[in-house]
Design an enzyme around this catalytic site. Structure first.
Site, PDB file in Angstrom:
ATOM      1  CG  MET A  30      28.966  53.263 -43.478  1.00  0.00           C
ATOM      2  SD  MET A  30      30.555  53.243 -44.310  1.00  0.00           S
ATOM      3  CE  MET A  30      30.714  54.941 -44.789  1.00  0.00           C
ATOM      4  CB  ALA A  32      28.730  59.879 -37.997  1.00  0.00           C
ATOM      5  CG  LEU A  33      22.928  57.588 -37.414  1.00  0.00           C
ATOM      6  CD1 LEU A  33      21.759  56.874 -36.726  1.00  0.00           C
ATOM      7  CD2 LEU A  33      23.148  57.028 -38.807  1.00  0.00           C
ATOM      8  CG  HIS A  37      22.081  58.592 -41.710  1.00  0.00           C
ATOM      9  ND1 HIS A  37      23.002  59.516 -41.269  1.00  0.00           N
ATOM     10  CD2 HIS A  37      22.753  57.784 -42.564  1.00  0.00           C
ATOM     11  CE1 HIS A  37      24.179  59.257 -41.821  1.00  0.00           C
ATOM     12  NE2 HIS A  37      24.067  58.223 -42.614  1.00  0.00           N
ATOM     13  CE  LYS A 149      26.159  63.291 -49.684  1.00  0.00           C
ATOM     14  NZ  LYS A 149      26.958  62.187 -49.273  1.00  0.00           N
ATOM     15  CB  SER A 185      27.704  64.181 -45.990  1.00  0.00           C
ATOM     16  OG  SER A 185      28.793  63.277 -45.889  1.00  0.00           O
ATOM     17  CB  SER A 186      28.821  60.980 -41.646  1.00  0.00           C
ATOM     18  OG  SER A 186      27.582  60.301 -41.660  1.00  0.00           O
ATOM     19  NE  ARG A 187      32.911  60.334 -46.982  1.00  0.00           N
ATOM     20  CZ  ARG A 187      33.974  59.576 -46.682  1.00  0.00           C
ATOM     21  NH1 ARG A 187      35.035  60.120 -46.144  1.00  0.00           N
ATOM     22  NH2 ARG A 187      33.959  58.289 -46.948  1.00  0.00           N
TER      23      ARG A 187
HETATM   24  P1  AMP Z   1      26.189  56.443 -44.917  1.00  0.00           P
HETATM   25  O1  AMP Z   1      26.035  56.322 -43.433  1.00  0.00           O
HETATM   26  O2  AMP Z   1      26.821  57.710 -45.360  1.00  0.00           O
HETATM   27  O3  AMP Z   1      26.762  55.204 -45.561  1.00  0.00           O
HETATM   28  O4  AMP Z   1      24.719  56.550 -45.482  1.00  0.00           O
HETATM   29  C1  AMP Z   1      23.745  55.582 -45.147  1.00  0.00           C
HETATM   30  C2  AMP Z   1      22.531  55.802 -46.024  1.00  0.00           C
HETATM   31  O5  AMP Z   1      22.022  57.110 -45.801  1.00  0.00           O
HETATM   32  C3  AMP Z   1      22.864  55.724 -47.528  1.00  0.00           C
HETATM   33  O6  AMP Z   1      21.800  55.049 -48.181  1.00  0.00           O
HETATM   34  C4  AMP Z   1      22.941  57.163 -47.917  1.00  0.00           C
HETATM   35  O7  AMP Z   1      22.644  57.385 -49.279  1.00  0.00           O
HETATM   36  C5  AMP Z   1      21.884  57.779 -47.024  1.00  0.00           C
HETATM   37  N1  AMP Z   1      22.128  59.212 -46.868  1.00  0.00           N
HETATM   38  C6  AMP Z   1      23.291  59.797 -46.466  1.00  0.00           C
HETATM   39  N2  AMP Z   1      23.166  61.138 -46.501  1.00  0.00           N
HETATM   40  C7  AMP Z   1      21.910  61.406 -46.956  1.00  0.00           C
HETATM   41  C8  AMP Z   1      21.191  62.603 -47.227  1.00  0.00           C
HETATM   42  N3  AMP Z   1      21.737  63.802 -47.049  1.00  0.00           N
HETATM   43  N4  AMP Z   1      19.922  62.495 -47.675  1.00  0.00           N
HETATM   44  C9  AMP Z   1      19.361  61.263 -47.875  1.00  0.00           C
HETATM   45  N5  AMP Z   1      19.996  60.100 -47.644  1.00  0.00           N
HETATM   46  C10 AMP Z   1      21.246  60.161 -47.182  1.00  0.00           C
END
Ligand code: AMP
Length: 278
Positions: A30, A32-33, A37, A149, A185-187
């Site tokens: 989503m 905000a890498l 990611h 995660k 986390s992006s959050r």
């Molecule tokens: P998101 O952009 O948050 O939806 O995450 C996209 C992908 O990145 C998902 O498969 C998440 O599980 C993975 N992801 C997010 N944060 C982490 C992290 N800290 N370590 C490993 N994978 C992550």
């Protein structure tokens, strides 16, 4: 790295690669890498001939419109990071490309989607399962990379890929953490400095509970101590702190080989989740 915004352009690029016999990896995000990611992108780069990353803030998986509105968006910086990570193609569609007028299909996963995130975020996993199914069909990827995660999400994706016979291998990648243990986390960007300082307490509480359970402590008491520690650190609300089987995501009363600890809690208006193996 090229950016495409339509399914037609995406398919054209991938079809040409496939005609050359290339193995395609996809990394759905989503945006905000962060380094977490990029860990997925690096794994895809290692395993596959061509890597597609997707950035789509999926409205269907947000149960709260404010959360969707304030989700960070920074595609230019993301694209630069993906290019450096060796990604070949970025698919960043607008919402109407993914959900055109008349869209009427939902992929609903039972089993591993029922509890925890499923129970606390109504409709969330329907949104995830639907968009992941679509992204897998759109990219025609051979391998798809997801982070531990979001462990429950990873199991939901494994379930739907098996149940729908999707021709893709799901690859789980370890959680990347900040030096103080906070899961990237992006959050995390939404945390004010004081909250950011308190945030590692979530992982610390899970680690302490895991150590206690491993050394024979009562599971209920260890989970209770973890909840107390999370609240004492300044989190305003806990959605759950649970010990569950890592595959079925059903709660377990005693530690087994596949058991994991899971938590979701609110800090400074930001909902943080984490999980660790026992
Ligand atoms: P998101 O952009 O948050 O939806 O995450 C996209 C992908 O990145 C998902 O498969 C998440 O599980 C993975 N992801 C997010 N944060 C982490 C992290 N800290 N370590 C490993 N994978 C992550």
């Amino acid at each position: 790295m090229r950016t495409v915004r339509t399914v037609a352009a995406l398919r054209k690029a991938v079809t040409a690669w496939k005609a050359d016999g290339a193995a395609i990896g996809v990394v759905p995000t989503m945006g905000a890498l962060h380094a977490g990611h990029l860990g997925l992108a690096a794994a895809a780069r290692r395993d596959c001939d061509r890597v597609v990353a997707t950035i789509f803030v999926n409205p269907a998986q947000f149960d709260n419109p404010e959360d969707l509105a304030r989700y960070p968006r920074r595609e230019r910086a993301d694209a630069a990071m993906l290019r450096r990570a060796g990604v070949d193609l970025l698919f960043a569609p607008p919402p109407e490309e993914v959900y055109p007028a008349g869209f009427a299909t939902t992929v609903h996963v039972g089993g591993p989607a029922a509890r925890m995130e499923g129970a606390h975020r109504p409709g969330h996993f329907d949104g995830v399962a639907t968009v992941v199914t679509k992204l897998l069909m759109m990219t025609m990827a051979d391998r798809a990379y997801f982070g531990e995660k979001d462990w429950q999400q990873l199991q939901v994706v494994r379930r739907l890929v098996a149940d729908l016979n999707l021709p893709v291998a799901v690859v789980g990648c370890p959680t990347l953490r900040e030096a103080d243990g906070l899961a990237m986390s992006s959050r995390n960007r939404g945390l004010a400095p004081a909250a950011r300082a308190a945030a590692p307490a979530l992982h610390a509480a899970l680690s302490e509970a895991a150590a206690a359970i491993r050394s024979g402590a009562d599971v209920g008491a260890a989970l209770g101590a973890a909840r107390a520690a999370i609240l004492a650190a300044g989190f305003e609300r806990i959605d759950y702190v649970d010990l569950c089987d890592g595959l079925s995501l059903e709660p377990v009363a005693a530690p087994g080989a596949a058991a994991r600890l899971f938590a979701a809690a609110w800090l400074d208006g930001v909902r943080l989740i984490d999980n660790i193996a026992l």
